[in-house]
Write an enzyme that holds these catalytic residues in place. Structure first.
Site, PDB file in Angstrom:
ATOM      1  N   ILE A  82       0.831  -1.207   0.000  1.00  0.00           N
ATOM      2  CA  ILE A  82       0.000   0.000   0.000  1.00  0.00           C
ATOM      3  C   ILE A  82       0.863   1.253   0.000  1.00  0.00           C
ATOM      4  CG2 ILE A  82      -1.945   1.175   1.074  1.00  0.00           C
ATOM      5  CD1 ILE A  82      -2.520  -1.779   0.364  1.00  0.00           C
ATOM      6  N   LYS A  83       0.633   2.084  -1.007  1.00  0.00           N
ATOM      7  CA  LYS A  83       1.321   3.377  -1.045  1.00  0.00           C
ATOM      8  C   LYS A  83       0.614   4.342  -0.097  1.00  0.00           C
ATOM      9  CE  LYS A  83       3.339   4.700  -5.061  1.00  0.00           C
ATOM     10  NZ  LYS A  83       3.373   5.012  -6.515  1.00  0.00           N
ATOM     11  N   ILE A  84       1.413   4.874   0.813  1.00  0.00           N
ATOM     12  CA  ILE A  84       0.887   5.767   1.839  1.00  0.00           C
ATOM     13  C   ILE A  84       1.580   7.124   1.669  1.00  0.00           C
ATOM     14  CG2 ILE A  84       0.835   6.156   4.351  1.00  0.00           C
ATOM     15  CD1 ILE A  84      -0.917   3.832   3.643  1.00  0.00           C
TER      16      ILE A  84
END
Ligand code: E4P
Length: 214
Positions: A82-84
């Site tokens: 997941i890109k945060i």
């Protein structure tokens, strides 16, 4: 060094996966929008092809929302990362997601201090956007060099992804700086593959081979 392909175009992903030169994929909202496809279908198709890390972006604002969104995104498959966003909320979410065993790629990093904080929060990956820094007149690769040095000094586990790559030289410089990963757009992978001297050499060999008696 690992290479990810920075695209949501399934044909390009298949092409380079079949050539054995990519280990994963990164996407972002712009790349998904550019594909003109439905998000869930694109991610499912990518996951069919690629048996390595696939980064998809969470777009919520608060830490709590980012965590909930990330949990849902993680259900797309075992390879989902997941890109945060590199924000206060993003760091808090990164810490919690890491505790839950969900892999994170803290994105939109433009300084070594941001990379250091993301690593402290437990990010699996930190994405340094070199091209966008270069666009503003900075030396983007300096951030990769500094982050790489700092991570090595303290044996930090986060992996550096050199992102926002604009040309093949960025990839070579990222490798020299010790970046664990470069995420490369298809057009740059195409440029990395070819060389005019290879084409000339092939044409010459073909012409000479035609003169040889079997
Ligand atoms: C990385 O994960 C990003 O998707 C990407 O490298 C951004 O590149 P850009 O600056 O060309 O948009």
């Amino acid at each position: 060094m690992e290479f990810y392909i920075d695209t949501a175009e399934i044909e390009a992903i298949k092409k380079y996966w079949d050539m054995g030169v990519i280990d994963g994929v990164t996407t972002n909202p712009t790349l998904i929008a550019r594909s003109g496809r439905v998000f869930s279908e694109v991610v499912a198709e990518i996951a069919e092809v690629v048996k390595g890390p696939i980064s998809v972006e969470a777009v919520s604002e608060t830490a709590e929302e980012l965590i909930e969104e990330s949990k849902k995104l993680a259900e797309y498959g075992e390879h989902i990362v997941i890109k945060i966003p590199m924000t206060e909320a993003g760091l808090k979410a990164t810490k919690e997601l890491t505790k839950l065993g969900i892999k994170t790629n803290v994105t939109l990093i433009f300084s070594a201090s941001q990379a250091l904080l993301a690593a402290k929060a437990g990010a699996t990956y930190v994405s340094v956007f070199v091209g966008r820094l270069d666009d503003k007149g900075h030396e983007g690769m300096d951030v990769v060099w500094e982050s790489s040095q700092i991570f090595q000094n303290f044996g930090m586990e986060s992996k550096i992804i050199t992102a926002s790559i604009r040309h093949p030289r960025h990839v070579i410089d990222a490798a020299k700086a010790g970046s664990h990963v470069a995420t490369v757009p298809p057009a740059i992978l195409d440029k990395m593959t070819t060389h005019p001297l290879t084409d000339d050499g092939l044409a010459r060999f073909a012409a000479d081979w035609a003169k040889v008696k079997a």
